[in-house]
Structures are given as C-alpha cells and as structure tokens.
Design a protein around this motif. Structure first.
Motif, short mmCIF file in Angstrom:
data_model
loop_
_atom_site.label_atom_id
_atom_site.label_comp_id
_atom_site.label_asym_id
_atom_site.label_seq_id
_atom_site.Cartn_x
_atom_site.Cartn_y
_atom_site.Cartn_z
N LEU A 134 0.82 -1.21 0.00
CA LEU A 134 0.00 0.00 0.00
C LEU A 134 0.86 1.27 0.00
O LEU A 134 0.55 2.24 -0.70
N ILE A 135 1.92 1.26 0.79
CA ILE A 135 2.82 2.42 0.78
C ILE A 135 3.50 2.54 -0.58
O ILE A 135 3.66 3.64 -1.12
N GLY A 136 3.89 1.41 -1.14
CA GLY A 136 4.53 1.43 -2.45
C GLY A 136 3.65 1.98 -3.54
O GLY A 136 4.13 2.60 -4.49
N THR A 137 2.33 1.79 -3.40
CA THR A 137 1.40 2.31 -4.40
C THR A 137 1.00 3.76 -4.12
O THR A 137 0.40 4.41 -4.97
N GLY A 138 1.33 4.24 -2.92
CA GLY A 138 0.92 5.60 -2.55
C GLY A 138 -0.54 5.69 -2.17
O GLY A 138 -1.14 6.76 -2.19
N TRP A 139 -1.13 4.55 -1.75
CA TRP A 139 -2.55 4.52 -1.43
C TRP A 139 -2.89 5.47 -0.27
O TRP A 139 -2.18 5.51 0.73
N SER A 140 -3.93 6.20 -0.44
CA SER A 140 -4.58 7.12 0.51
C SER A 140 -3.84 8.45 0.67
O SER A 140 -4.47 9.48 0.81
N PHE A 141 -2.51 8.47 0.62
CA PHE A 141 -1.84 9.77 0.77
C PHE A 141 -1.39 10.35 -0.57
O PHE A 141 -1.11 11.53 -0.66
N LEU A 142 -1.31 9.53 -1.62
CA LEU A 142 -1.07 10.04 -2.97
C LEU A 142 -2.29 9.86 -3.85
O LEU A 142 -2.59 10.69 -4.71
N LYS A 143 -3.01 8.75 -3.65
CA LYS A 143 -4.22 8.48 -4.45
C LYS A 143 -5.16 7.63 -3.61
O LYS A 143 -4.71 6.79 -2.80
N PRO A 144 -6.46 7.80 -3.79
CA PRO A 144 -7.44 7.10 -2.93
C PRO A 144 -7.86 5.73 -3.46
O PRO A 144 -8.84 5.18 -2.99
N PHE B 186 7.48 -4.59 -6.56
CA PHE B 186 6.95 -4.08 -7.83
C PHE B 186 6.13 -2.80 -7.68
O PHE B 186 6.31 -1.86 -8.46
N PRO B 187 5.21 -2.70 -6.70
CA PRO B 187 4.45 -1.45 -6.58
C PRO B 187 5.34 -0.23 -6.33
O PRO B 187 5.02 0.87 -6.79
N ILE B 188 6.43 -0.41 -5.59
CA ILE B 188 7.33 0.72 -5.34
C ILE B 188 7.98 1.16 -6.64
O ILE B 188 8.09 2.36 -6.93
N VAL B 189 8.40 0.20 -7.45
CA VAL B 189 9.02 0.52 -8.74
C VAL B 189 8.02 1.21 -9.66
O VAL B 189 8.34 2.19 -10.35
N TRP B 190 6.76 0.72 -9.65
CA TRP B 190 5.73 1.37 -10.49
C TRP B 190 5.52 2.81 -10.06
O TRP B 190 5.36 3.69 -10.91
N SER B 191 5.49 3.07 -8.74
CA SER B 191 5.30 4.44 -8.27
C SER B 191 6.45 5.33 -8.68
O SER B 191 6.26 6.50 -9.04
N ILE B 192 7.66 4.81 -8.62
CA ILE B 192 8.83 5.59 -9.03
C ILE B 192 8.74 5.96 -10.51
O ILE B 192 8.98 7.11 -10.90
N TYR C 181 12.81 4.42 0.12
CA TYR C 181 12.00 3.34 0.67
C TYR C 181 12.29 2.02 -0.03
O TYR C 181 12.35 0.95 0.60
N TYR C 182 12.46 2.08 -1.34
CA TYR C 182 12.79 0.89 -2.12
C TYR C 182 14.09 0.27 -1.62
O TYR C 182 14.18 -0.94 -1.40
N ILE C 183 15.10 1.10 -1.43
CA ILE C 183 16.41 0.61 -0.96
C ILE C 183 16.29 0.04 0.45
O ILE C 183 16.85 -1.02 0.77
N VAL C 184 15.53 0.72 1.33
CA VAL C 184 15.37 0.26 2.71
C VAL C 184 14.63 -1.08 2.76
O VAL C 184 14.99 -1.98 3.54
N VAL C 185 13.60 -1.25 1.93
CA VAL C 185 12.86 -2.52 1.90
C VAL C 185 13.79 -3.66 1.47
O VAL C 185 13.77 -4.75 2.06
N ILE C 186 14.60 -3.42 0.44
CA ILE C 186 15.55 -4.45 -0.01
C ILE C 186 16.54 -4.78 1.10
O ILE C 186 16.82 -5.96 1.37
N CYS C 187 17.07 -3.76 1.77
CA CYS C 187 18.03 -4.00 2.87
C CYS C 187 17.38 -4.77 4.01
O CYS C 187 18.00 -5.68 4.59
#
Length: 441
Positions: free
Chosen positions: A262-272, A329-335, A361-367
């Motif tokens: 959800l964070i990777g997609t930007g749900w609710s704070f970027l798009k509803p 994948f959702p984080i990459v799509w948002s980027i 965030y992408y880098i932190v998730v991978i780490c």
C-alpha cells in the motif's frame, strides 16, 4: 544399507536442517519407518544437562536377532563430531554410526528387556555443547527394519543454585526477557504514533491507522512469544500460548506485507484507489502469506523427524522469497509514474521530493529483506550455540529500525499542492530530473 558414499551426504543435510528446530518436551509417533537416520531436536546443554527418553509401543518388523539390535538406537552428536563420523563412514572404518566413539550413546535396542515394548531412561550430559538427538537404524539388509514406537523426549539444563529445570537451550534461555523488552519498545512506539496521529489529525490518512495496527500486532506478537518461551522454559510446554503467537504472527505477517504494498502504491496519501495490477499483487501476496504461515506452524510443531518436514521447509522458503519480490513491484511502479509525471505536470520540485522518498524506501525494503532473510540466518549459523540469542536481537533491531524509518518518512504532514515554490528551486529540480539516469531494478 545404502552406499556409504551417498548416505553420508543425506545424513549431513538432515542434521544441518535439524539444527533449525527448537527443543522442548516432544511427543513423537513413528510408524513403520525404515529410515537409517531420524533427527529429533537440537539442544544446547550446559554442564548440568539432562535427557529424558521414554519409548513405548515398540514394534520391530521383520524380526532380527537380539545381537543385531545393538545397531538400532538413539545417540547425541555435535555438528563437528558428525563431520568426523561421516569421514569414518566414508573410509569404511565403521558400518554404523552407533559404532563410532565420537557420538554419545543414549540407548540401543539390544538393551530392551521383558516384553521389549517400552523403555524409560535418563541420560546425564555433562559436556557442555550443542547436541542433536538422533535415532539410527543400521539394519537395512537383507531388508530394512521397520520401526514403530511412541517417543517422548525432554532435554533440559538444571540450574546450578536451585536445581530447577530450564527447557530452553543454553543459547536461548534469555529469549523471554528479550522478547518482552521489545514488546515494551513497540508499546511505547504505538503510544508515540497515537500521539502523532492526534496532533496531526487534520492531515491523517487511512494508511496511518493501518500502520498503527501493524505496530500493535507486532507488539502483541512479541508479548505472546515472550510468554510462549517463558512457559517452555519452566515447563517444557507452551500451554496454549503458541496458538496466540501463531495467530498474531499470521496477522502481523499479512498486514506487514500489505502495508509495504500500500505504501509502495501511494494509497490514501497520494491516491485514494488501487489500480488493477496493484490489486493483483495483493491477491498474490495475501494467499502466499497464508501458505507461509501454515508451513511455519508445521515446521515448528512437527520437527525434522517428520518425513515431509524438509518439503514444508522448502515451501516456506520459496513462498517467502516470492512475497519479498512481489512487494517491490508497486514501489518501482510508483517511481516510474512519478518520473513520468515530473515531465508533464510542471511540478518538478514536488515530484523530485516524492521520487527521492520512494527510492529511499525501495532501498530500505531491499536491505530489510536481505538482512532478516540472509544476514540473520548466517549469523545464527556461525554464532556459538551460547549466543544464538544474538541473531534474534539482530532481527528484531532490524525490524524495529524498518518500522521507525517507515513511520518517520510517511508520517502525517500538511501537503499543500498550491504552495509557492521559488523559481530557482523549480529550475534546479527540473535539471536534476533531467540529469538522473533512468531508475532500474
């Protein structure tokens, strides 16, 4: 018996996998099993270690002479000693592991008396080290001996002062305190997050309440694990706390992976809303997490003596890897969407800020995934059995750092899309976007 050049490799694999099991009072049913090696549990003994072994309803088929039953029985062995035993088998110095003087003989079936259907024995282990309880069946010719029996095994250490039993391995005996300490930290973190949500209530989105739920479930999971380990430490049984632990672990695992998506997609704070491809990721991740938790329960509650234990272990590892890859994948799509928007909507500064955030965030998730799945396992493998608790601390610290980073970076803030941006800042941001290389996995 199988060729001594092929069986040792299987023995080594089974013994290494057995090291992942946790010891407590264990009840095991073996039915018509002709495996040459059956590993049970691994345990870190102190100088006051004890092993209680109770066998009942023993049946052997076909019948072998009593003199041959000395090649069937239980023994304790360290991982280092096992490597030397494998070498002895390879060099054909011995034909059965029970013939080696490098293993600790607990009981062999030639000592069965009376009706030969039950035995109770207590073995004192005064050599401090980490041992695996193993059953060996070397009677494989002319046809394999099939063994059926009910096994109750209990391994524990005696406290030097009070003489009370400690059913947790020497390297894990402080885990109840470790888990409870982290529970208190997450309890404080949840209180802090509630304060932030109240203070910034005008800019709070649904995702922020979801983040609160994840923190609360993580804290409850740690509390149940602390109680689970505490009861096992004192009694050798979880007394039902393991059910609560598995329940909260199941909910926490599903919600954590869902939160990352959800964070990777930007749900609710970027798009509803969620796009179809993002919904498909959730539809993949959530059922896989259900399978992963089922596999985890089977792995923990059965142990390596179960014939399908290795299969469930492979299923768990495979599903966990797929979930970890899917949430990226959702984080990459948002980027990529932010990069495209930066070229069209004329808000380079705002998009550069968001783009930087999602890249971080992408880098932190991978780490986080790499550390908790690879580094922690390596630490557990190379660390002395006395300090196995350090791998748990490392994993919990990494998880805490990940939660803190996520909360800090995506905390509720006032975002005004019409705020005035200096022309020079806008031009600098636009140039930065042009000079950046295309983001790739």
């Amino acid at each position: 018996m199988a060729s001594p050049r092929t069986v040792p490799l299987l023995y080594l694999l089974i013994l290494v996998l057995a090291s992942l099991a946790a010891a407590e009072i264990r009840f095991t049913e073996i039915r018509s099993d002709d495996r040459p090696i059956i590993p049970f549990d691994e345990f870190g003994f102190t100088h006051t270690g004890r092993l209680e072994l109770n066998l009942s309803h023993i049946t052997l088929s076909p019948a072998f002479p009593d003199s041959e039953l000395g090649k069937v029985g239980f023994f304790l062995c360290t991982r280092d000693s096992w490597l030397h035993v494998l070498q002895q088998l390879e060099d054909e110095e011995i034909s059965c592991v029970l013939q080696s003087d490098l293993v600790k003989h607990v009981f062999s079936f030639d000592k069965l008396q009376g009706d030969k259907s039950s035995i109770n024995t207590v073995y004192s282990q005064n050599d401090a080290d980490q041992y695996t309880l193993v059953f060996a069946n070397c009677l494989q010719k002319p046809q394999p001996l099939k063994v059926s029996m009910d096994v109750r095994s209990a391994m524990y250490n005696l406290d030097g002062k009070s003489g009370t039993r400690d059913y947790l391995s020497a390297g894990r005996t402080i885990l109840p305190r470790v888990y409870f300490l982290f529970f208190l930290i997450y309890f404080a973190l949840a209180g802090l997050w509630i304060y932030v949500l109240y203070k910034k209530r005008l800019t709070v989105f649904k995702i922020h309440f979801f983040m609160l739920a994840v923190v609360v479930l993580k804290g409850l999971n740690l509390l149940c694990e602390a109680e689970d380990k505490s009861y096992i430490k004192r009694t050798g049984s979880a007394h039902g706390w393991d059910v609560l632990f598995y329940m909260f672990s199941f909910l926490k695992g599903i919600m954590l992976f869902t939160l990352i998506v959800l964070i990777g997609t930007g749900w609710s704070f970027l798009k509803p809303y969620l796009q179809d491809k993002e919904k498909k990721v959730l539809m993949i991740v959530i059922p896989l997490q259900v399978v992963a938790n089922i596999a985890q329960v089977v792995i923990d509650e059965t142990g390596p003596f179960a014939q399908d234990w290795v299969t469930w272990k492979q299923v768990f590892l495979l599903v966990d890897v797929v979930c970890c890859c899917a949430v990226l994948f959702p984080i990459v799509w948002s980027i990529k969407n932010l990069r495209e928007a930066a070229r069209t909507d004329g808000k380079a500064a705002v998009n550069l800020m968001k783009l930087t955030l999602f890249r971080q965030y992408y880098i932190v998730v991978i780490c986080y995934i790499y550390f908790t799945r690879v580094v922690v396992y390596a630490l557990e493998t190379i660390t002395s059995y006395k300090y196995l608790w350090t791998s748990v601390v490392a994993a919990e610290l990494a998880t805490l750092a990940f939660y803190a980073f996520t909360g800090y970076k995506f905390r509720p803030e006032a975002h005004n899309p019409y705020f005035v941006i200096d022309d020079e800042e806008e031009e600098a941001a636009a140039e930065a976007l042009k000079l950046e290389d295309e983001f790739e996995l």
